[in-house]
Motif scaffolding. Sequence first.
Motif, PDB file in Angstrom:
ATOM      1  N   UNK A 144       0.820  -1.214   0.000  1.00 30.97           N
ATOM      2  CA  UNK A 144       0.000   0.000   0.000  1.00 30.97           C
ATOM      3  C   UNK A 144       0.854   1.263   0.000  1.00 30.97           C
ATOM      4  N   UNK A 145       2.179   1.120   0.059  1.00 32.96           N
ATOM      5  CA  UNK A 145       3.037   2.311   0.089  1.00 32.96           C
ATOM      6  C   UNK A 145       3.196   2.879   1.494  1.00 32.96           C
ATOM      7  N   UNK A 146       2.470   2.316   2.474  1.00 30.27           N
ATOM      8  CA  UNK A 146       2.575   2.799   3.852  1.00 30.27           C
ATOM      9  C   UNK A 146       3.948   2.530   4.461  1.00 30.27           C
ATOM     10  N   UNK A 147       4.724   1.648   3.833  1.00 26.46           N
ATOM     11  CA  UNK A 147       6.046   1.302   4.375  1.00 26.46           C
ATOM     12  C   UNK A 147       6.944   2.546   4.470  1.00 26.46           C
ATOM     13  N   UNK A 148       6.752   3.512   3.555  1.00 20.45           N
ATOM     14  CA  UNK A 148       7.603   4.716   3.596  1.00 20.45           C
ATOM     15  C   UNK A 148       7.370   5.550   4.860  1.00 20.45           C
ATOM     16  N   UNK A 149       6.126   5.973   5.141  1.00 22.84           N
ATOM     17  CA  UNK A 149       5.928   6.705   6.402  1.00 22.84           C
ATOM     18  C   UNK A 149       6.239   5.863   7.640  1.00 22.84           C
ATOM     19  N   UNK A 150       6.043   4.532   7.558  1.00 23.44           N
ATOM     20  CA  UNK A 150       6.337   3.696   8.724  1.00 23.44           C
ATOM     21  C   UNK A 150       7.834   3.675   9.025  1.00 23.44           C
ATOM     22  N   UNK A 151       8.641   3.562   7.950  1.00 25.08           N
ATOM     23  CA  UNK A 151      10.092   3.560   8.163  1.00 25.08           C
ATOM     24  C   UNK A 151      10.566   4.929   8.641  1.00 25.08           C
ATOM     25  N   UNK A 152       9.911   5.976   8.124  1.00 24.13           N
ATOM     26  CA  UNK A 152      10.273   7.321   8.568  1.00 24.13           C
ATOM     27  C   UNK A 152      10.013   7.440  10.079  1.00 24.13           C
ATOM     28  N   UNK A 153       8.857   6.915  10.492  1.00 21.26           N
ATOM     29  CA  UNK A 153       8.543   6.924  11.930  1.00 21.26           C
ATOM     30  C   UNK A 153       9.607   6.144  12.698  1.00 21.26           C
ATOM     31  N   UNK A 154       9.960   4.954  12.169  1.00 21.42           N
ATOM     32  CA  UNK A 154      10.928   4.086  12.840  1.00 21.42           C
ATOM     33  C   UNK A 154      12.266   4.804  13.037  1.00 21.42           C
ATOM     34  N   UNK A 155      12.730   5.494  11.971  1.00 23.85           N
ATOM     35  CA  UNK A 155      14.030   6.167  12.077  1.00 23.85           C
ATOM     36  C   UNK A 155      13.954   7.322  13.080  1.00 23.85           C
ATOM     37  N   UNK A 156      12.841   8.074  13.043  1.00 26.91           N
ATOM     38  CA  UNK A 156      12.693   9.179  13.999  1.00 26.91           C
ATOM     39  C   UNK A 156      12.701   8.656  15.433  1.00 26.91           C
ATOM     40  N   UNK A 157      11.964   7.568  15.650  1.00 26.81           N
ATOM     41  CA  UNK A 157      11.868   6.990  16.981  1.00 26.81           C
ATOM     42  C   UNK A 157      13.227   6.430  17.419  1.00 26.81           C
ATOM     43  N   UNK A 158      13.882   5.732  16.469  1.00 30.19           N
ATOM     44  CA  UNK A 158      15.187   5.142  16.760  1.00 30.19           C
ATOM     45  C   UNK A 158      16.183   6.222  17.201  1.00 30.19           C
ATOM     46  N   UNK A 159      16.142   7.363  16.499  1.00 26.96           N
ATOM     47  CA  UNK A 159      17.079   8.437  16.847  1.00 26.96           C
ATOM     48  C   UNK A 159      16.703   9.093  18.173  1.00 26.96           C
ATOM     49  N   UNK A 160      15.396   9.220  18.402  1.00 21.92           N
ATOM     50  CA  UNK A 160      14.965   9.792  19.679  1.00 21.92           C
ATOM     51  C   UNK A 160      15.458   8.914  20.830  1.00 21.92           C
ATOM     52  N   UNK A 161      15.402   7.585  20.628  1.00 18.90           N
ATOM     53  CA  UNK A 161      15.772   6.660  21.706  1.00 18.90           C
ATOM     54  C   UNK A 161      17.286   6.440  21.815  1.00 18.90           C
ATOM     55  N   UNK A 162      17.965   6.462  20.648  1.00 22.95           N
ATOM     56  CA  UNK A 162      19.311   5.908  20.631  1.00 22.95           C
ATOM     57  C   UNK A 162      20.406   6.870  20.154  1.00 22.95           C
TER      58      UNK A 162
END
Length: 358
Positions: A144-162
């Motif tokens: 569905x193309x949702x993988x792009x915003x999901x990965x963007x969320x993942x990277x933002x979260x990863x950086x916030x945490x790590x």
Amino acid sequence: MSWLFRSAQHHRGMTALLALLWLLGSLLLAQGWGQWSLLAQLEEARLWQRLLLTLPFMAGLLCLCALIPGWAWWRHLHRYGHLGHAVSHELANAIRHHEFYIQYLPTIEHRSGRCIGAEALLRWRHPHQGTIMPDLFIPIAERSGMILPMTEWLVQQLLAEQAAWLRANRDCHLSINISAAHLASRQFLPQLYTLLQQHAVLPDQLVLEITERELINRSSDETRKVLHQVTQYGFRLAIDDFGTGYNNLARLYEFGFELIKIDRSLMRTAVDKEGGDRIFDAILTVANGYGAPVLVEGVEYPADLAFLATRDIHSVQGWYFSRPLGVREFQHFHALHPGKRASVRTHSDVQSKLAETA
Ligand code: G
Ligand code: G
Ligand code: MN
């Protein structure tokens, strides 16, 4: 399944086609029926005249028969096309409502036993269905193309945490999984780079993992260009699930991977199957042939580690060391695994030990 979602966009065309079939079938049948009764009155007609007269009837029948599989297909589209839409809508909501979280699967350097990083794995805490694993929602997100915003969320979260942890541990890295859609997107790499810059994290601490499977459908030129860009930005590139046999081995050579992750099915084959060690060694030889470090996934039992002891690999992942962990647990795990220099087992150490005991 993906054809299903693509064809769901042609819902209207399909409905029109079925309606047309039905109309044509009924008209032909009515016409044929009239001619049929005419036929009964013609006693001296020739064979070809009789066939000609029954033709519309037969054609009408054929049209109506074609409606049956057509209708089944239409129903299928209606049900699953809609589902695809509903689920991708739910994924968008899940991002907004903070229902995703990350778990970290530690990576261990084989030589030293030191924790050198982790792979970030996405999890979905669904309000009604509990935790949903990525093998269920990633394929839908990819279609569905949702993988792009999901990965963007993942990277933002990863950086916030790590981000602070990454800055404090310059020799460690974190890896994320990317899909074909990321390679096709022009914004993905610059966006990723900007996010890292904002957190003062260097790109060589981020590994992008791409599976053999994702590369297979793309043209070689296009893929080479994008993967070259990945390394130009300074990100590290890993090939995931290596040895599952989807790809042209010579083609992989062109892409310049910096880490090769041998699929965990091969670890199981090596230890559990008669002659599996030879298969494993053959794949390992190929992997080492690329000149990049090799990571073995799915190290689960002491026997797995014993099997790997004499082999030329760089790092390992698996439940023997740790299950995927939350961020705090992971950082704790890292601190507790600085590497046991006393028990360092290099290839040559083991070889000389073996020579001593022989
Ligand atoms: O532990 P686990 O069930 O998380 O992983 C299942 C699969 O899902 C793995 O093959 C992993 O590569 C994939 N996966 C996990 N998180 C992500 C993600 O954020 N993006 C993509 N594309 N795949 C992911
Ligand atoms: O990205 P990749 O396809 O490598 O995804 C890793 C997947 O493998 C995740 O689902 C992770 O939970 C799983 N995994 C990692 N280590 C082990 C292991 O030792 N045993 C088993 N059964 N699964 C593992
Ligand atoms: Mn992976």
